[in-house]
Every structure is written in structure tokens, then in C-alpha cells.
Design an enzyme around this catalytic site. Sequence first.
Site, PDB file in Angstrom:
ATOM      1  N   ASP A 158       0.199  -1.604  -0.478  1.00  0.00           N
ATOM      2  CA  ASP A 158      -0.098   0.532  -0.055  1.00  0.00           C
ATOM      3  C   ASP A 158       1.092   1.170  -0.695  1.00  0.00           C
ATOM      4  O   ASP A 158       0.316   2.310  -0.662  1.00  0.00           O
ATOM      5  CB  ASP A 158      -0.724  -0.189   1.568  1.00  0.00           C
ATOM      6  CG  ASP A 158      -1.610  -0.816   1.034  1.00  0.00           C
ATOM      7  OD1 ASP A 158      -2.289  -1.485  -0.281  1.00  0.00           O
ATOM      8  OD2 ASP A 158      -2.892  -1.402   2.282  1.00  0.00           O
ATOM      9  N   ASP A 166      -4.267   4.468  -9.435  1.00  0.00           N
ATOM     10  CA  ASP A 166      -4.586   4.038 -10.703  1.00  0.00           C
ATOM     11  C   ASP A 166      -5.507   5.431 -11.728  1.00  0.00           C
ATOM     12  O   ASP A 166      -4.419   5.572 -12.981  1.00  0.00           O
ATOM     13  CB  ASP A 166      -4.204   2.765 -11.389  1.00  0.00           C
ATOM     14  CG  ASP A 166      -3.134   1.838 -11.171  1.00  0.00           C
ATOM     15  OD1 ASP A 166      -2.263   2.009 -10.182  1.00  0.00           O
ATOM     16  OD2 ASP A 166      -3.270   0.582 -10.791  1.00  0.00           O
ATOM     17  N   THR A 204       1.615   1.708  -3.360  1.00  0.00           N
ATOM     18  CA  THR A 204       0.396   2.482  -4.392  1.00  0.00           C
ATOM     19  C   THR A 204       0.920   3.785  -3.946  1.00  0.00           C
ATOM     20  O   THR A 204       0.877   4.625  -4.916  1.00  0.00           O
ATOM     21  CB  THR A 204      -0.850   1.835  -4.035  1.00  0.00           C
ATOM     22  OG1 THR A 204      -0.312   0.126  -3.760  1.00  0.00           O
ATOM     23  CG2 THR A 204      -2.058   1.947  -4.529  1.00  0.00           C
ATOM     24  N   ASP A 244      -5.273   0.126  -5.014  1.00  0.00           N
ATOM     25  CA  ASP A 244      -4.484   0.026  -6.224  1.00  0.00           C
ATOM     26  C   ASP A 244      -5.019   0.829  -7.831  1.00  0.00           C
ATOM     27  O   ASP A 244      -5.481   1.484  -8.111  1.00  0.00           O
ATOM     28  CB  ASP A 244      -3.833  -1.085  -6.512  1.00  0.00           C
ATOM     29  CG  ASP A 244      -2.200  -0.896  -7.583  1.00  0.00           C
ATOM     30  OD1 ASP A 244      -1.746  -0.056  -7.441  1.00  0.00           O
ATOM     31  OD2 ASP A 244      -3.113  -2.000  -8.511  1.00  0.00           O
ATOM     32  N   ASP A 270       4.168  -3.171  -6.113  1.00  0.00           N
ATOM     33  CA  ASP A 270       3.015  -3.453  -5.474  1.00  0.00           C
ATOM     34  C   ASP A 270       2.885  -4.382  -5.427  1.00  0.00           C
ATOM     35  O   ASP A 270       2.015  -5.210  -4.065  1.00  0.00           O
ATOM     36  CB  ASP A 270       1.815  -2.272  -4.902  1.00  0.00           C
ATOM     37  CG  ASP A 270       1.195  -2.181  -6.326  1.00  0.00           C
ATOM     38  OD1 ASP A 270       1.485  -3.044  -6.871  1.00  0.00           O
ATOM     39  OD2 ASP A 270       0.484  -1.305  -7.265  1.00  0.00           O
ATOM     40  N   GLY A 271       2.349  -5.260  -6.324  1.00  0.00           N
ATOM     41  CA  GLY A 271       2.032  -6.693  -6.768  1.00  0.00           C
ATOM     42  C   GLY A 271       2.708  -8.009  -6.149  1.00  0.00           C
ATOM     43  O   GLY A 271       2.582  -8.435  -5.460  1.00  0.00           O
TER      44      GLY A 271
END
Length: 247
Positions: A28, A90, A31, A86, A68-69
Site C-alpha cells: 500500500d 491508478d 501504491t 491500487d 506493489d503486487g
Amino acid sequence: MLEHLRAPFKRLIAPIARLLAGLGVTADMITVVGALGTTVVAIVTGITGWLLAGAIVLTVLVVFDSLDGSVAAITSGGTPFGAFLDSTLDRIADWAVLLAVVLFFYLHHDWWYDAGAHAGPDYIGIIGILATLYAIMTSFVTSYTRARAESVGYEAKNGIATRSDRLVVILVGMALAGTLHNGIVLMVAMLILAVLGTITVFQRVMTVHGQMARDGATEATAQETGTDPVRPASVTRRVRTTDARRR
């Protein structure tokens, strides 16, 4: 178009993700920082007209944001809120990058247009702004079609221009325009983006339409035979995984 490169790219950035996770950086955090950094740099780029430098910094930020993933997979395994955050941020970052293009066309038309030497309108600036505004619409509708399809139990991740493809078109267009000091290059990039975005929206709409039509045929057959309809796994799967942190 670039979706098939995701797995190799994930392997490439895995060491960086492990390093960040070891330092206590959460998905997070990445992100939020990535989205804020992208938004600020994009707007500054549009105002200053430093397209090449802006494209380079934005590319670095986009790569950082993609961590982040991977960090989520190493730490928490990915959470529903992480995917939601996210996806939301985005959209803000996407808007900011395209806003930068609009600002550039509006503020730096002196690159290609001399008001004293030309009596007619600035067609490059006008077309560039209109194409960019249209691309903003297709960008958001592309994401909405996926989210709406998933909300009713279907899947729409396909399309010729996903988020990564759109960013490549924008950043390459900015870099080339900045290098050549020519706004026509960026105008052409925005026209390409508008066309690809339109195609992607139609592809996703038709994909969901096809899934629903197959479901309707399956349910009709089940009613005729007196059996329970079996829905495809792609339709019944509703839980987001780490890879579903919006792309």
C-alpha cells in the site's frame, strides 16, 4: 498487447520487491507513493514542457508502482483493500498523465505554431487536445467495463490496449516529442491511443456479451433437461488475487 510480458517482468523486479519487503515497505505504501509521484511529475511535465525528462521520470515511477503486487505476494499475499486502493489510485495517475498532455498542447503551442505567421487555427493543438480528452474517456471506460463485468460475475480483462499498453504509447510519444521538439509526434500518439482505446472498449463489451449469451444458452438447456446449470469458472470466480491489483 504487453500482457504476455507480465510474467517475465515480475521475475525481473522480484529482487527489488524482496528488498523492499525486507525493509518493511508495504504494498500500500508503494501504491500511494507511486500514484502521488506520478501525479505531481506528470502535471509539472505538462506545465514546463520538459517532455523527455518527464517521460523518463514517469517511466521510473510506473516501474516502481508495479512493485506493489510483487511486494504484496511476498508479505500479505494481497488483500481486497490493497486491490481496491491500487485500482483507485491508478485511475488518478492515468488522469494526471493525460492531463499533462492536454496542458502541454495548451501551454506550449509555440513549438509548432507561430500566431504571427499563421492566420488559421492551431490544428495540431486542437486535434491533440481533443484526441487526448477522448483518450481519457476510453481509458476510464476500459477500466469500468472490467470492474462492472466483475461486479456481475463476469470477466473482461482482454483488449488490444490495457493500462500498460496505454502508458507505453503515452510515454514513448512524450519522449519522442521532447527529443524531436515536435508536438506533431505527440498528437499522432494521442490519435493512436484514442483508436486503440475505442477498440479495447468494444472488445471487452463483446467479450462480456458472449459470456452472458453462453450462460443464457446453458441455463435454457438446464431448464429443458431439468438439471442445474453449471456456470464457467471464469464467471463464478469473484475473489481477487494478487495479480488482480488493477492492471
